[in-house]
Scaffold this active site. Structure first.
Site, PDB file in Angstrom:
ATOM      1  N   HIS A  51      74.135  11.940  73.137  1.00 20.67           N
ATOM      2  CA  HIS A  51      72.810  12.261  73.647  1.00 20.67           C
ATOM      3  C   HIS A  51      71.952  11.004  73.742  1.00 20.67           C
ATOM      4  O   HIS A  51      72.327   9.925  73.264  1.00 20.67           O
ATOM      5  CB  HIS A  51      72.147  13.306  72.745  1.00 20.67           C
ATOM      6  CG  HIS A  51      72.750  14.672  72.881  1.00 20.67           C
ATOM      7  ND1 HIS A  51      72.212  15.792  72.291  1.00 20.67           N
ATOM      8  CD2 HIS A  51      73.853  15.108  73.558  1.00 20.67           C
ATOM      9  CE1 HIS A  51      72.945  16.853  72.585  1.00 20.67           C
ATOM     10  NE2 HIS A  51      73.954  16.450  73.340  1.00 20.67           N
ATOM     11  N   GLU A  53      69.131  10.013  72.340  1.00 21.43           N
ATOM     12  CA  GLU A  53      68.676   9.370  71.100  1.00 21.43           C
ATOM     13  C   GLU A  53      69.800   8.567  70.444  1.00 21.43           C
ATOM     14  O   GLU A  53      69.565   7.476  69.895  1.00 21.43           O
ATOM     15  CB  GLU A  53      68.163  10.424  70.107  1.00 21.43           C
ATOM     16  CG  GLU A  53      67.049  11.294  70.660  1.00 21.43           C
ATOM     17  CD  GLU A  53      67.534  12.579  71.284  1.00 21.43           C
ATOM     18  OE1 GLU A  53      66.935  13.635  71.002  1.00 21.43           O
ATOM     19  OE2 GLU A  53      68.524  12.549  72.062  1.00 21.43           O
ATOM     20  N   CYS A  78      67.748  17.703  69.586  1.00 22.03           N
ATOM     21  CA  CYS A  78      68.490  18.913  69.231  1.00 22.03           C
ATOM     22  C   CYS A  78      68.651  19.000  67.714  1.00 22.03           C
ATOM     23  O   CYS A  78      68.646  17.993  67.004  1.00 22.03           O
ATOM     24  CB  CYS A  78      69.852  18.939  69.928  1.00 22.03           C
ATOM     25  SG  CYS A  78      70.976  17.622  69.428  1.00 22.03           S
ATOM     26  N   CYS A  87      70.778  15.507  66.912  1.00 24.01           N
ATOM     27  CA  CYS A  87      70.059  14.239  67.030  1.00 24.01           C
ATOM     28  C   CYS A  87      68.937  14.140  66.003  1.00 24.01           C
ATOM     29  O   CYS A  87      68.599  13.041  65.537  1.00 24.01           O
ATOM     30  CB  CYS A  87      69.489  14.086  68.437  1.00 24.01           C
ATOM     31  SG  CYS A  87      70.763  13.866  69.690  1.00 24.01           S
ATOM     32  N   ARG A 190      74.173  18.038  97.086  1.00 19.57           N
ATOM     33  CA  ARG A 190      75.241  18.833  96.466  1.00 19.57           C
ATOM     34  C   ARG A 190      75.694  18.215  95.142  1.00 19.57           C
ATOM     35  O   ARG A 190      76.003  18.925  94.189  1.00 19.57           O
ATOM     36  CB  ARG A 190      76.433  18.944  97.417  1.00 19.57           C
ATOM     37  CG  ARG A 190      76.189  19.819  98.626  1.00 19.57           C
ATOM     38  CD  ARG A 190      77.393  19.798  99.564  1.00 19.57           C
ATOM     39  NE  ARG A 190      77.177  20.620 100.748  1.00 19.57           N
ATOM     40  CZ  ARG A 190      78.035  20.734 101.740  1.00 19.57           C
ATOM     41  NH1 ARG A 190      79.201  20.067 101.686  1.00 19.57           N
ATOM     42  NH2 ARG A 190      77.763  21.501 102.785  1.00 19.57           N
ATOM     43  N   GLY A 293      74.347  31.845 105.759  1.00 15.38           N
ATOM     44  CA  GLY A 293      73.485  31.809 106.929  1.00 15.38           C
ATOM     45  C   GLY A 293      72.171  32.557 106.812  1.00 15.38           C
ATOM     46  O   GLY A 293      71.654  32.812 105.720  1.00 15.38           O
TER      47      GLY A 293
END
Length: 348
Positions: A51, A53, A78, A87, A190, A293
């Protein structure tokens, strides 16, 4: 801009490096500051890896300075064991005396527990610096946990006279409205989102791959609406390494077993966008681009189930065809992408 705001903004900037790479985790950035100087920084680069941190603390060369430093982080540390240790425990273990947090984590397994751990350990904690900006950074994550649905982006291209496609079209031969720059931008988008959704007619007419072949990045999970299982098992949406979720109303015993293809049976006569979102939430999909569509796009618009819409207007004219979806009283941001115009709408 205050000192705290300056360092939280740096956390936000760092976090954005991982857009599209951290699902199901949020994007987070962190810096360690000693005597008004950054001595360490990092961000959560990929799900399952360290993470923000952890990376920030690891980058500090002289660890003895941590006991006299302030750690800044864009999202609450967390407090639970997932694929990595908490963390909050790491911050306490290094006896970092002050922590400044952009915003609290909406995930119910964290939601204030990280701050509680820090306070119980005697760490001075400040919360809510650039809070709105930090929440916007993780709009997908916040929408998923607070609204129990993915963040929904509608996307389509229309001609200058307001049509999304011809009335008749040869199968497997898409009618292109936009230019190369717009196509590449769509592939970039995307790579940033968790999933992409299309209807049966789009697959039958265009045979799209729905991947990121024009941009370096992860291809999204492909979601296909196929109520009556009309799509050929050899269609491009079932190729390659990407996962595909088929939402149907039929039992799929006649459909061959394909790797990375999952089926979800729903009632198409009920509130379809809502039901689709329930399926996506079940699969932990945090964001989705709805590429059409027209029937699929209009169903989301009419239900009010959308957060952003990105609408290209290309140079061709059709004079007749399938009308493009319409919004009422929505302001937009407008930019040029090559020869095309891109309008971005927000459902505030």
């Amino acid at each position: 801009m205050s000192k705290h705001q300056k360092y939280i903004q740096r956390c936000i900037d760092l976090a954005q490096n991982a857009l599209g790479k951290t699902y199901p985790n949020p994007m987070v950035g962190s810096v360690v500051v000693y005597e008004d100087k950054i001595i360490g920084e990092g961000w959560h680069q990929k799900a399952g890896e360290a993470h923000a941190e952890v990376n920030a603390i690891a980058s500090v060369k002289d660890k003895s300075l941590l006991k006299k430093s302030t750690l800044y982080v864009s999202l609450e540390p967390c407090s639970h064991f997932g694929k990595t240790p908490p963390c909050a425990d790491l911050i306490v273990a290094h006896k970092i005396p002050k922590v400044v947090i952009g915003c609290l984590d909406p995930n119910e397994v964290v939601a204030g527990r990280g701050v509680k751990k820090l306070l119980e350990a005697g760490c001075k904690t400040k919360i809510g610096i650039l809070e709105e900006e930090c929440q916007k950074l993780n709009k997908r994550f916040f929408t998923f946990h607070q609204k129990k649905r993915p963040y929904i982006i509608l996307k389509w291209a229309q001609t200058t006279d307001g049509f999304i496609a011809p009335k008749t079209q040869e199968r497997g031969k898409p009618f292109w409205i936009t230019g190369d720059a717009s196509k590449q931008l769509v592939h970039k988008w995307r790579s940033e989102e968790h999933a992409i959704l299309v209807g049966t007619n789009t697959v039958l007419k265009d045979n799209p791959q729905l991947n990121t072949r024009l941009w370096k990045g992860n291809s999204p999970v492909r979601v296909v609406l196929d109520q009556h299982l009309k799509i050929n098992p050899g269609a491009a949406v079932f190729d390659g390494p990407s996962e595909t979720i088929v939402i149907t109303s039929k039992h799929h015993t006649t459909f061959p077993e394909l790797p990375k293809v999952k089926f979800e049976a729903i009632n198409f006569d009920e509130n379809l966008p809502f039901t689709i979102c329930e399926v996506l939430f079940k699969h932990k999909i945090q964001s989705v681009i709805v590429e059409g569509g027209a029937m699929t796009l209009n169903s989301f618009i009419q239900a009010g189930m959308w957060d952003e819409a990105r609408v290209f207007t290309g140079t061709p004219q059709l004079k007749t065809g399938i009308p493009s979806p319409k919004f009422e009283n929505k302001t937009s941001e407008t930019i040029k992408v090559g020869e095309d115009t891109l309008n971005s709408y927000f459902n505030d």
